[in-house]
Design a protein around this motif. Sequence first.
Motif, short mmCIF file in Angstrom:
data_model
loop_
_atom_site.label_atom_id
_atom_site.label_comp_id
_atom_site.label_asym_id
_atom_site.label_seq_id
_atom_site.Cartn_x
_atom_site.Cartn_y
_atom_site.Cartn_z
N ARG A 243 0.82 -1.22 0.00
CA ARG A 243 0.00 0.00 0.00
C ARG A 243 0.85 1.27 0.00
O ARG A 243 0.32 2.34 -0.29
CB ARG A 243 -0.94 0.01 1.21
CG ARG A 243 -2.05 -1.03 1.12
CD ARG A 243 -2.96 -0.94 2.35
NE ARG A 243 -4.14 -1.79 2.21
CZ ARG A 243 -4.19 -3.05 2.63
NH1 ARG A 243 -3.14 -3.59 3.18
NH2 ARG A 243 -5.29 -3.76 2.46
N TYR A 244 2.11 1.15 0.33
CA TYR A 244 2.96 2.34 0.44
C TYR A 244 3.25 2.90 -0.95
O TYR A 244 3.63 2.17 -1.87
CB TYR A 244 4.27 1.97 1.14
CG TYR A 244 5.17 3.14 1.46
CD1 TYR A 244 4.79 4.08 2.41
CD2 TYR A 244 6.37 3.32 0.79
CE1 TYR A 244 5.62 5.15 2.71
CE2 TYR A 244 7.20 4.39 1.09
CZ TYR A 244 6.82 5.30 2.05
OH TYR A 244 7.63 6.36 2.35
N TYR B 84 -1.96 5.52 7.61
CA TYR B 84 -2.94 4.55 7.13
C TYR B 84 -3.57 3.86 8.32
O TYR B 84 -2.89 3.46 9.27
CB TYR B 84 -2.25 3.53 6.22
CG TYR B 84 -3.17 2.53 5.58
CD1 TYR B 84 -3.89 2.83 4.43
CD2 TYR B 84 -3.32 1.26 6.14
CE1 TYR B 84 -4.74 1.90 3.85
CE2 TYR B 84 -4.16 0.32 5.56
CZ TYR B 84 -4.87 0.65 4.42
OH TYR B 84 -5.72 -0.27 3.85
#
Length: 320
Positions: free
Chosen positions: A285-286, A306
């Motif tokens: 997700r980064y 997040y």
Amino acid sequence: DAKVCHGCPHFPCPEDETRWRCRKYAENDPKVTLAFAEKVKRDFNLDLACIGTTGQLARHYFPLPKRFDFDKKGNIHIPLIEIEIKKNCFAGRADMMQSGYSERAFINDFKSLYPVTILVSRCLFITGVEPCRFEDLDLSENHNHVRYGWIEGKFKSSGDLWGLPIKGADDRNRYVTGVVSGMLHTFNLVAAKAEILEVRRCFKPIFGFNSSTLQQLDKSYRSVAMRRLRGELRGGESDFLKSALNSLGGCLGQCKPFIARHTNFPAYDSMVACSHLIMCKMFDRYEGIIFGTDTDSILGSAPFNYQYDLDGIPHQMRVQ
């Protein structure tokens, strides 16, 4: 003269090894230590004469059941399958993926990673290990389930940031691409996006969900962990509770200087393998460039804030 007044030729005490030879320092050190121990016992009912490590602190708050008995010679014998799991257990990961100069770098930390994985994996309920079929194991990307286990076989990975774990000659963990043979936790296989080339044996944990002792252990740990995750731990005792939360996982995997009666390698491996899968998802997700990682953090080119809840358990990653 200050030195004469204080009765110490070294006054003020220098910040080097000289102070360890200082008479005044030696006289005052036990007084300060005793005063601190008395305050801790008075305010928090913690006897530091009996609690000398964070592991003992963890077991004070969250008593682990004794799984093994001593034989007549005072030795502890654990099942061979648990020894095999211990040999193939991989804890934290500290790696750098980039080197050289970077104009900016951010440390993004996952809050209370090990307490989260203890809650999600329900590993405190694990009482043993038994053989199973390959079909009994869940190899999806979901980490919120108890259909995990161990597969002995041959595996292949080609991931660029997360691979299959092995131990190097220096006993340090390495994450590699290519083909690896051995026995790995299913969470590690999913994190590495591994292709399973061969399956020899499969095992799954035995859960004691009906045990009142384990129910109480899980309830007390879950209560404190959720307070920590919600930012509700405050006051002087909060530091002790935080250390206890983080150290209970180490108690499960205790093997040095000896294996303890409460040691639970299947539970420990499930906890750390679950943490690998969670961190791998954070990698995915980064959106910045990942320079490196240290177990529960991403060192990268951009901040990463997040958060989401999974069955009410907060998963939070924030820039420090």
